[in-house]
Motif scaffolding. Sequence first.
Motif, PDB file in Angstrom:
ATOM      1  N   ALA A  87      13.097  -1.994  -2.887  1.00 58.42           N
ATOM      2  CA  ALA A  87      13.650  -1.365  -4.038  1.00 58.42           C
ATOM      3  C   ALA A  87      13.282  -2.499  -5.149  1.00 58.42           C
ATOM      4  CB  ALA A  87      15.270  -1.356  -3.993  1.00 58.42           C
ATOM      5  N   GLN A  88      13.537  -3.842  -4.578  1.00 54.13           N
ATOM      6  CA  GLN A  88      13.126  -4.937  -5.705  1.00 54.13           C
ATOM      7  C   GLN A  88      11.828  -4.755  -5.871  1.00 54.13           C
ATOM      8  OE1 GLN A  88      11.915  -8.324  -4.644  1.00 54.13           O
ATOM      9  NE2 GLN A  88      13.314  -9.857  -5.591  1.00 54.13           N
ATOM     10  N   VAL A  89      10.959  -4.744  -4.975  1.00 57.81           N
ATOM     11  CA  VAL A  89       9.267  -4.944  -5.066  1.00 57.81           C
ATOM     12  C   VAL A  89       8.846  -3.567  -5.807  1.00 57.81           C
ATOM     13  CG1 VAL A  89       7.233  -4.921  -3.930  1.00 57.81           C
ATOM     14  CG2 VAL A  89       8.927  -6.184  -2.951  1.00 57.81           C
ATOM     15  N   TYR A  90       9.536  -2.262  -5.657  1.00 58.35           N
ATOM     16  CA  TYR A  90       9.048  -1.228  -6.284  1.00 58.35           C
ATOM     17  C   TYR A  90       9.253  -1.262  -7.776  1.00 58.35           C
ATOM     18  CZ  TYR A  90       8.766   3.752  -7.626  1.00 58.35           C
ATOM     19  OH  TYR A  90       8.381   5.009  -8.358  1.00 58.35           O
ATOM     20  N   ALA A  91      10.612  -2.026  -7.942  1.00 59.05           N
ATOM     21  CA  ALA A  91      10.865  -2.044  -9.610  1.00 59.05           C
ATOM     22  C   ALA A  91       9.993  -3.159 -10.205  1.00 59.05           C
ATOM     23  CB  ALA A  91      12.411  -2.771  -9.680  1.00 59.05           C
ATOM     24  N   HIS A  92       9.359  -3.886  -9.433  1.00 61.08           N
ATOM     25  CA  HIS A  92       8.241  -5.009  -9.928  1.00 61.08           C
ATOM     26  C   HIS A  92       7.229  -4.274 -10.376  1.00 61.08           C
ATOM     27  CE1 HIS A  92       9.900  -9.487  -9.767  1.00 61.08           C
ATOM     28  NE2 HIS A  92      10.585  -8.944  -9.225  1.00 61.08           N
ATOM     29  N   TYR A  93       6.678  -3.361  -9.193  1.00 58.36           N
ATOM     30  CA  TYR A  93       5.598  -2.606  -9.323  1.00 58.36           C
ATOM     31  C   TYR A  93       5.553  -1.730 -10.513  1.00 58.36           C
ATOM     32  CZ  TYR A  93       1.891   0.551  -7.923  1.00 58.36           C
ATOM     33  OH  TYR A  93       0.705   1.468  -8.198  1.00 58.36           O
ATOM     34  N   GLN A  94       6.643  -0.972 -10.675  1.00 57.22           N
ATOM     35  CA  GLN A  94       6.816  -0.177 -11.911  1.00 57.22           C
ATOM     36  C   GLN A  94       6.649  -0.912 -13.267  1.00 57.22           C
ATOM     37  OE1 GLN A  94      10.441   1.695 -10.280  1.00 57.22           O
ATOM     38  NE2 GLN A  94       9.581   3.809 -11.136  1.00 57.22           N
ATOM     39  N   GLN A  95       7.192  -2.149 -13.021  1.00 56.89           N
ATOM     40  CA  GLN A  95       7.081  -2.901 -14.483  1.00 56.89           C
ATOM     41  C   GLN A  95       5.673  -3.270 -14.519  1.00 56.89           C
ATOM     42  OE1 GLN A  95       9.480  -6.367 -14.005  1.00 56.89           O
ATOM     43  NE2 GLN A  95      11.338  -5.313 -14.301  1.00 56.89           N
ATOM     44  N   GLN A  96       5.040  -3.614 -13.597  1.00 57.84           N
ATOM     45  CA  GLN A  96       3.366  -4.132 -13.619  1.00 57.84           C
ATOM     46  C   GLN A  96       2.823  -2.875 -14.293  1.00 57.84           C
ATOM     47  OE1 GLN A  96       2.880  -6.169  -9.843  1.00 57.84           O
ATOM     48  NE2 GLN A  96       1.017  -5.523 -10.013  1.00 57.84           N
ATOM     49  N   ALA A 112       0.811  -1.296   0.015  1.00 53.82           N
ATOM     50  CA  ALA A 112       0.074  -0.105  -0.029  1.00 53.82           C
ATOM     51  C   ALA A 112       0.800   1.222   0.115  1.00 53.82           C
ATOM     52  CB  ALA A 112      -1.024   0.072   1.264  1.00 53.82           C
ATOM     53  N   LEU A 113       1.684   1.193   0.815  1.00 53.19           N
ATOM     54  CA  LEU A 113       2.672   2.467   0.677  1.00 53.19           C
ATOM     55  C   LEU A 113       3.568   2.733  -0.369  1.00 53.19           C
ATOM     56  CD1 LEU A 113       4.388   2.205   4.554  1.00 53.19           C
ATOM     57  CD2 LEU A 113       2.178   3.708   3.678  1.00 53.19           C
ATOM     58  N   ILE A 114       3.963   1.632  -1.054  1.00 54.34           N
ATOM     59  CA  ILE A 114       4.690   1.763  -2.307  1.00 54.34           C
ATOM     60  C   ILE A 114       3.599   2.448  -3.268  1.00 54.34           C
ATOM     61  CG2 ILE A 114       5.753   0.200  -4.286  1.00 54.34           C
ATOM     62  CD1 ILE A 114       7.088  -1.578  -2.081  1.00 54.34           C
ATOM     63  N   ARG A 115       2.443   1.829  -3.320  1.00 54.93           N
ATOM     64  CA  ARG A 115       1.527   2.445  -4.326  1.00 54.93           C
ATOM     65  C   ARG A 115       1.317   3.929  -4.278  1.00 54.93           C
ATOM     66  NH1 ARG A 115      -4.151  -0.117  -6.447  1.00 54.93           N
ATOM     67  NH2 ARG A 115      -4.831   1.652  -7.472  1.00 54.93           N
ATOM     68  N   LYS A 116       0.995   4.097  -2.930  1.00 55.61           N
ATOM     69  CA  LYS A 116       0.442   5.519  -2.340  1.00 55.61           C
ATOM     70  C   LYS A 116       1.585   6.557  -2.851  1.00 55.61           C
ATOM     71  CE  LYS A 116      -1.572   4.403   1.697  1.00 55.61           C
ATOM     72  NZ  LYS A 116      -2.347   4.655   2.786  1.00 55.61           N
ATOM     73  N   ALA A 117       2.943   5.928  -2.221  1.00 52.46           N
ATOM     74  CA  ALA A 117       4.032   6.745  -2.438  1.00 52.46           C
ATOM     75  C   ALA A 117       4.360   7.131  -4.009  1.00 52.46           C
ATOM     76  CB  ALA A 117       5.320   6.279  -1.834  1.00 52.46           C
ATOM     77  N   HIS A 118       4.379   5.979  -4.899  1.00 47.69           N
ATOM     78  CA  HIS A 118       4.535   6.376  -6.267  1.00 47.69           C
ATOM     79  C   HIS A 118       3.537   7.118  -6.778  1.00 47.69           C
ATOM     80  CE1 HIS A 118       5.692   4.857 -10.385  1.00 47.69           C
ATOM     81  NE2 HIS A 118       4.188   4.561 -10.578  1.00 47.69           N
ATOM     82  N   ALA A 119       2.312   6.985  -6.593  1.00 48.91           N
ATOM     83  CA  ALA A 119       1.091   7.870  -6.977  1.00 48.91           C
ATOM     84  C   ALA A 119       1.389   9.346  -6.505  1.00 48.91           C
ATOM     85  CB  ALA A 119      -0.316   7.428  -6.476  1.00 48.91           C
ATOM     86  N   ARG A 128       8.908   6.266   5.916  1.00 47.27           N
ATOM     87  CA  ARG A 128       9.971   7.105   5.538  1.00 47.27           C
ATOM     88  C   ARG A 128      10.873   6.529   4.310  1.00 47.27           C
ATOM     89  NH1 ARG A 128      10.379   8.724  11.163  1.00 47.27           N
ATOM     90  NH2 ARG A 128       9.130  10.707  11.336  1.00 47.27           N
ATOM     91  N   LEU A 129      11.077   5.032   4.718  1.00 45.18           N
ATOM     92  CA  LEU A 129      12.079   4.381   4.069  1.00 45.18           C
ATOM     93  C   LEU A 129      11.441   4.281   2.811  1.00 45.18           C
ATOM     94  CD1 LEU A 129      14.733   2.775   3.944  1.00 45.18           C
ATOM     95  CD2 LEU A 129      13.347   0.910   4.878  1.00 45.18           C
ATOM     96  N   VAL A 130      10.119   3.857   2.468  1.00 42.90           N
ATOM     97  CA  VAL A 130       9.221   3.433   1.032  1.00 42.90           C
ATOM     98  C   VAL A 130       9.651   4.873   0.400  1.00 42.90           C
ATOM     99  CG1 VAL A 130       7.401   3.243   0.226  1.00 42.90           C
ATOM    100  CG2 VAL A 130       7.838   1.891   2.012  1.00 42.90           C
TER     101      VAL A 130
END
Length: 318
Positions: free
Chosen positions: A303-312, A189-196, A255-257
């Motif tokens: 970082a790895q999961v964020y890269a996957h998320y961006q590819q998705q 959830a935090l990865i998605r929200k931070a990216h958006a 903060r880390l995300v």
Amino acid sequence: MPSEGFPLAGKRVWVAGHRGMVGSALVRRLEREACTILTAGRTELDLRRQDAVERWMMAHRPDAIFLAAAKVGGILANDRAPADFLYDNLLIEANVVEAAYRTGVGKLMLLGSSCIYPKSADQPISEDALLTGPLEPTNQWYAIAKIAGIKLCQAYRRQHGCDFISVMPANLYGPGDNFDLETSHVLPALIRKAHAAKLSNADTLEIWGSGTPRREFLHVDDLADACVHLMSIYSQDCPVNIGFGVDIPILDLARLVAEVVGFEGTLRCDPTKPDGTPRKLLDSRRLRATGWQPRIGLRDGIAQVYAHYQQQMQPCVS
Ligand code: GFB
């Protein structure tokens, strides 16, 4: 720890729930073993149907089972769908365990969760804390189902001599996670929200609850590695905790995300959302005593999961 030894080489190994984040990590890890991996899609086999499970097991005859299939979700999903979390998980566990006994499966591993332990358990939480106090109300339904799963493994071991074991992972994350904001766990959830928020140049990133609860995060590839390790060497009725060994407040996680994603705005807590358990850090000494160690640190894992998320997300972004 006495070890019976159950090498997977040459065995037919069923990963129940192979499309989920945990099941798919198990399949990736098992591809490095000299075993035959069995899987069954949801349309082929509904694990909540006892007859269907027994028929499938009779036809496919696994030697070993990783029971990773489960109805899972984050704090809000658990709170809003108590019947689904209790009913689906009880049926999946009961059907697979009973069919495993009937078809003479040599070994079964049930995957549980750190939320089975009492809300106010001493930290770090040892396996002995099971059933020593009240559960966290938001996820008591899921926890009760998973406790029943542990008890099923123990009961079939005691009554029928089945080599059925259970493991209790910390909060998991990794590729293939659920990024739906209503039903997901905190990290996706935090990865998605931070990216958006980064893409829309938003000023704030919203965090549910007070931000003070502490959680221990384990990468799902580390979990899969520990499961394969324990499947081969562990054969007792006591569950085994699988943790990373370090916990972090949700605010620091956010903060880390934000850092990894590159969101530079401010973080704002939403106290109308539940906090859940104040702290969940597992005591993983039983596992560590077998020589196993996690390998993926939280920052690298995110970082790895964020890269996957961006590819998705690629087709939507371009
Ligand atoms: O990951 P999470 O949903 O599960 O939430 P639990 C962990 C903490 O993160 C809670 C906070 O204190 C949430 O309030 N949080 C902050 C958020 N922002 C968010 C957000 O955007 N989304 C989510 N989901 N949380 C689950 C159990 O508990 O843990 C399950 O409900 C399971 O049954 C799983 O055991 C491992 O750690 O609180």
